[in-house]
Design a protein around this motif. Structure first.
Motif, PDB file in Angstrom:
ATOM      1  N   THR A  41       2.982  -8.422  -4.640  1.00  0.00           N
ATOM      2  CA  THR A  41       3.950  -9.137  -3.812  1.00  0.00           C
ATOM      3  C   THR A  41       3.703 -10.645  -3.901  1.00  0.00           C
ATOM      4  O   THR A  41       2.721 -11.096  -4.514  1.00  0.00           O
ATOM      5  CB  THR A  41       3.828  -8.689  -2.353  1.00  0.00           C
ATOM      6  OG1 THR A  41       2.538  -9.082  -1.860  1.00  0.00           O
ATOM      7  CG2 THR A  41       3.989  -7.175  -2.235  1.00  0.00           C
ATOM      8  N   GLU A  42       4.580 -11.419  -3.273  1.00  0.00           N
ATOM      9  CA  GLU A  42       4.386 -12.871  -3.234  1.00  0.00           C
ATOM     10  C   GLU A  42       3.076 -13.204  -2.519  1.00  0.00           C
ATOM     11  O   GLU A  42       2.364 -14.128  -2.904  1.00  0.00           O
ATOM     12  CB  GLU A  42       5.575 -13.544  -2.530  1.00  0.00           C
ATOM     13  CG  GLU A  42       6.859 -13.524  -3.333  1.00  0.00           C
ATOM     14  CD  GLU A  42       6.700 -14.213  -4.681  1.00  0.00           C
ATOM     15  OE1 GLU A  42       6.022 -15.274  -4.727  1.00  0.00           O
ATOM     16  OE2 GLU A  42       7.228 -13.703  -5.684  1.00  0.00           O
ATOM     17  N   SER A  43       2.773 -12.413  -1.474  1.00  0.00           N
ATOM     18  CA  SER A  43       1.510 -12.620  -0.762  1.00  0.00           C
ATOM     19  C   SER A  43       0.318 -12.378  -1.682  1.00  0.00           C
ATOM     20  O   SER A  43      -0.671 -13.118  -1.656  1.00  0.00           O
ATOM     21  CB  SER A  43       1.441 -11.686   0.454  1.00  0.00           C
ATOM     22  OG  SER A  43       0.169 -11.762   1.071  1.00  0.00           O
TER      23      SER A  43
ATOM     24  N   THR B 177       6.395   1.478  -4.569  1.00  0.00           N
ATOM     25  CA  THR B 177       7.804   1.856  -4.676  1.00  0.00           C
ATOM     26  C   THR B 177       7.994   3.285  -4.173  1.00  0.00           C
ATOM     27  O   THR B 177       7.068   4.090  -4.160  1.00  0.00           O
ATOM     28  CB  THR B 177       8.295   1.761  -6.128  1.00  0.00           C
ATOM     29  OG1 THR B 177       7.602   2.737  -6.927  1.00  0.00           O
ATOM     30  CG2 THR B 177       8.060   0.382  -6.696  1.00  0.00           C
TER      31      THR B 177
ATOM     32  N   LYS C 236       2.769  -3.704  -2.952  1.00  0.00           N
ATOM     33  CA  LYS C 236       3.726  -2.774  -2.355  1.00  0.00           C
ATOM     34  C   LYS C 236       3.892  -1.561  -3.261  1.00  0.00           C
ATOM     35  O   LYS C 236       3.682  -1.639  -4.481  1.00  0.00           O
ATOM     36  CB  LYS C 236       5.071  -3.444  -2.105  1.00  0.00           C
ATOM     37  CG  LYS C 236       5.847  -3.828  -3.348  1.00  0.00           C
ATOM     38  CD  LYS C 236       7.192  -4.462  -2.959  1.00  0.00           C
ATOM     39  CE  LYS C 236       8.003  -4.861  -4.190  1.00  0.00           C
ATOM     40  NZ  LYS C 236       9.305  -5.461  -3.822  1.00  0.00           N
TER      41      LYS C 236
ATOM     42  N   GLY D  70      -0.257  -6.163   2.611  1.00  0.00           N
ATOM     43  CA  GLY D  70       0.973  -6.725   2.060  1.00  0.00           C
ATOM     44  C   GLY D  70       0.810  -7.426   0.739  1.00  0.00           C
ATOM     45  O   GLY D  70       1.742  -8.076   0.253  1.00  0.00           O
TER      46      GLY D  70
END
Length: 616
Positions: A606-608, A596, A594, A591
């Motif tokens: 990602t934020e993670s 598309t 990511k 995660g």
């Protein structure tokens, strides 16, 4: 279970096998007991034995409906080589006098096993012949062709249900290797046999290693294929999407030291038979071909099947890939994927479907010639339409009752319709939508970072009962290759006066990988570098490009986009590309990155992922 000793004798003496597989026995038992049966068995499982063995024991003849002339010829030739001589075929390859003599011999009881095309049932003379025989078994091979939901729908197959009632004493056996749950139900419903027994084998082939390799450029893909095959000297099949690509790729293989032949439907029958025979003798060990090659090929030790281009459906892919490892030994199935394959498949799909005005033009021409019949060759000369689109147009017109198929192969206008107005295109539009859904499933498979085996089994409505026995996601196989000095073949037609037939192109020049396994410290630093580059490019590129940046690639795309100026460019020069891609895929699974959707998937942090870099 009903098992006759003579069945095992036939298996040993004629086919050289010591025992049946469990599902084969179940199907044969149903046949001998007179039960209508639909059998779904994977490619390489031995579906043909399910009717070939019983045909020699049943009191009467067995009729086998087969979609391809080449497949019929292969089956008949293979049986004769095994000493089963009471087998023959009836198809359009026969001259009139030869066909008449063959029908007379059938009437006189010379044959117990007869292969025919589905359209043969539309001939009144053939139906009269069958009515004079004791038809014990009717086999519908490649039964997925019956279903309008299937990947290879053929109206002549669907029309078979109109004739089966003429043979109430015959048991029906339908066989296929590729049918989703929807297709299975449609086959039973279309045959109007609600009591049909359904025997389903596991579609899992544990001995096959499934893998996908993604490429941005053709030269890199060529280089990978050449090094994959060079020096192996083991049977391999390479599938392409076109006759032209088949010939050109075979030429490039030869120039790069790999002995190969090419095969497609445009070759003469004699050439196809010669090439197939030579490949079965492994002279040469590699064959480059279109989908015209494969069905009925009596070669169990193919060690590798490569799809040089992405097919249009998972059904097609798995059926063709399944021709590897039929002897049960380990084999590898490799899909070489490029995003442009999607354009190619959509182009091929467009050619299969006519526009409304083309359908109207076809119908108008047929009506104008009524009550005479019109053949396809005349329609192609009179209407601006491709051959495949014409077939679809005629399918629609027959389905809607606007035209009727005649025994001579032509079509004529239905008497209830006097004009060409008001053709309903919805049936054909729905068929195209199903083709598009199958293509999207194939694209998802090619782009996925999930277990290949689970994805294929899920598509066919099954689950993987145990752990994956081999795919590039679960058990990646390290393979090192360089993409430099690949010699490219041009056909004589494409040669200019100022060039030779061969040209040397330099693609990505790379040192041989020296690092394949990373320590925990190295892995952490690599992951951080990947996340930094992905964050910096912010959805501009895909996963392969990220790896190429880290490798220090000097490819045209990297330089033109200015990606060689990125701070981390070349930081992992000399490392293994598969290892870098594997690290990217792990970050996707976790995660941190990511991917598309769409034609050209890009990667985003990602934020993670930002939190892992301390940016969250």
């Amino acid at each position: 279970m009903l098992i006759c000793t003579s069945i095992h004798e036939i298996l040993r003496q004629r086919f050289g096998l010591s025992e049946f597989r469990p599902k084969q026995l179940e199907v044969i038992d149903n046949v001998l007991q007179g039960k209508h049966t639909l059998a779904l068995l994977p490619t390489g499982y031995g579906k043909s034995l399910c009717y070939q063995v019983p045909s020699q024991l049943l009191d009467g003849v067995t009729i086998v409906v087969s979609p391809l002339i080449a497949l019929m010829q292969d089956q008949v030739s293979g049986l004769i080589r095994r000493g089963i001589t009471n087998v023959t075929l009836l198809n359009s390859s026969l001259q009139y006098d030869e066909r008449d003599q063959r029908m007379a011999d059938i009437r006189n009881g010379m044959y117990k096993l007869i292969y025919v095309a589905p359209e043969r049932f539309e001939s009144a003379s053939f139906r009269r012949l069958l009515s004079s025989l004791n038809v014990a078994l009717i086999v519908i091979d490649e039964a997925h062709c019956i279903s309008q939901w299937g990947h290879d729908f053929r109206p002549h197959y669907r029309n078979l249900s109109n004739y089966l009632s003429h043979f109430p004493a015959a048991r029906i056996l339908a066989l296929t290797a590729t049918a989703t749950g929807v297709v299975q139900r449609d086959i039973v419903q279309s045959l109007a046999l609600p009591q049909m027994q359904v025997v389903v084998g596991s579609f899992d082939r544990p001995n096959l290693h499934l893998e996908v390799r993604q490429f941005d450029g053709s030269y890199e893909k060529d280089s990978y294929l050449f090094q994959l095959l060079r020096g192996k000297n083991e049977p391999a099949i390479v599938y392409t999407n076109s006759r032209k690509e088949t010939e050109q790729l075979s030429g490039r293989l030869k120039e790069n030291g790999i002995h190969s032949a090419f095969y497609h439907a445009g070759l003469s029958q004699a050439d196809r038979q010669r090439i197939q025979h030579n490949f079965e003798q492994e002279q040469p060990p590699v064959i480059v071909c279109t989908v015209a090659f494969g069905m009925g090929i009596d070669k169990s030790n193919v060690r590798r099947v490569v799809h040089f281009n992405m097919p249009g459906s998972l059904e097609s892919y798995y059926q063709e890939a399944g021709r590897a490892g039929r002897d049960g030994a380990e084999a590898t199935c490799t899909l070489l994927y490029q995003p442009r394959d999607i354009h190619t498949q959509r182009f091929l799909m467009d050619k299969n479907y006519p526009k409304a005005d083309q359908v109207q033009a076809v119908l108008h021409h047929v009506i104008r010639n009524a009550p005479n019949t019109v053949r396809a060759v005349e329609l192609l000369q009179s209407v601006e339409i491709d051959n495949s689109a014409l077939n679809s147009a005629l399918d629609l017109l027959k389905h809607t009752g606007r035209v009727a198929q005649m025994p001579d192969g032509g079509v004529c206008a239905a008497p209830l319709f006097a004009d060409s107005a008001g053709v309903d295109m919805s049936w054909l539009n729905n068929r195209r939508q199903r083709d598009e859904s199958r293509l999207q499933a194939m694209i998802d498979y090619a782009q996925s970072n999930r277990c290949r085996r689970r994805e294929i089994l899920r598509y066919f409505g099954q689950a993987l009962e145990n752990k994956c026995t081999g795919c590039d996601i679960c058990t990646p196989q390290l393979f090192h290759y360089e993409t430099a000095n690949v010699r490219r073949f041009q056909s004589p037609q494409s040669m200019s006066k100022s060039t030779t037939s061969w040209e040397t192109k330099n693609s990505i020049k790379r040192e041989k990988p020296v690092v394949a396994i990373y320590s925990a410290k190295e892995s952490g630093a690599l992951e951080a570098t990947i996340l930094c580059v992905v964050g910096e490019l912010s959805g501009r590129v895909g996963r392969t490009t990220i790896a190429l940046i880290l490798l220090g690639s000097k490819s045209k795309k990297i330089v033109e986009k200015g990606l060689h100026h990125i701070e981390s460019y070349g930081k992992y020069r000399g490392y293994n590309e598969d290892g870098l891609l594997g690290c990217i895929d792990r970050l996707v699974e976790e995660g941190a990155i990511k991917v598309t959707s769409g034609l050209y998937p890009k990667v985003l942090i990602t934020e993670s992922g930002k939190q892992r870099l301390g940016q969250g």
